[in-house]
Design a protein around this motif. Structure first.
Motif, PDB file in Angstrom:
ATOM      1  N   VAL A  44       0.920  -1.046   0.045  1.00 19.02           N
ATOM      2  CA  VAL A  44       0.026   0.095  -0.086  1.00 19.02           C
ATOM      3  C   VAL A  44       0.897   1.346  -0.067  1.00 19.02           C
ATOM      4  CG1 VAL A  44      -1.530   1.495   1.478  1.00 19.02           C
ATOM      5  CG2 VAL A  44      -1.817  -1.140   0.863  1.00 19.02           C
ATOM      6  N   LEU A  45       2.009   1.237   0.763  1.00 19.34           N
ATOM      7  CA  LEU A  45       2.758   2.436   0.864  1.00 19.34           C
ATOM      8  C   LEU A  45       3.559   2.714  -0.787  1.00 19.34           C
ATOM      9  CD1 LEU A  45       4.562   1.874   4.271  1.00 19.34           C
ATOM     10  CD2 LEU A  45       3.015   3.520   3.652  1.00 19.34           C
ATOM     11  N   PHE A  46       3.847   1.580  -1.381  1.00 21.27           N
ATOM     12  CA  PHE A  46       4.670   1.745  -2.430  1.00 21.27           C
ATOM     13  C   PHE A  46       3.484   2.225  -3.450  1.00 21.27           C
ATOM     14  CE2 PHE A  46       7.551  -1.938  -1.714  1.00 21.27           C
ATOM     15  CZ  PHE A  46       8.795  -1.027  -1.115  1.00 21.27           C
ATOM     16  N   THR A  47       1.933   1.958  -3.385  1.00 17.64           N
ATOM     17  CA  THR A  47       1.180   2.269  -4.214  1.00 17.64           C
ATOM     18  C   THR A  47       0.949   3.607  -3.834  1.00 17.64           C
ATOM     19  OG1 THR A  47      -0.097   0.082  -3.895  1.00 17.64           O
ATOM     20  CG2 THR A  47      -1.412   2.002  -4.777  1.00 17.64           C
ATOM     21  N   LEU A  48       1.003   4.280  -2.780  1.00 12.19           N
ATOM     22  CA  LEU A  48       0.913   5.913  -2.618  1.00 12.19           C
ATOM     23  C   LEU A  48       1.998   6.467  -2.951  1.00 12.19           C
ATOM     24  CD1 LEU A  48      -0.939   5.383   1.170  1.00 12.19           C
ATOM     25  CD2 LEU A  48      -1.686   5.795  -1.348  1.00 12.19           C
TER      26      LEU A  48
END
Length: 67
Positions: free
Chosen positions: A21-25
């Protein structure tokens, strides 16, 4: 830009999903610093510390930093 270092159990699926999720953000994985980069960072931080000390911005008692 800020940098964080994570230690986690590689078998933990929830943590892996949170990292995704952090990478997606927009987070990105940083490559390890080279010796030259580390030396440069140390010199910069020492220069900043001495500049603050000479400017009177440094705290006199380090024990009060975390109280």
């Amino acid at each position: 830009m800020a940098t964080i270092t994570l230690e986690y159990d590689g078998r933990n699926i929830a943590i892996k999903q949170l990292i995704q999720v952090l990478f997606t953000l927009g987070a990105k994985e940083a490559s390890p610093d080279t010796k030259a980069e580390q030396t440069k960072m140390v010199k910069e931080s020492l220069s900043t510390a001495f500049d603050e000390l000479h400017a009177g911005k440094a705290r006199k008692n380090a024990r009060n930093l975390f109280s």
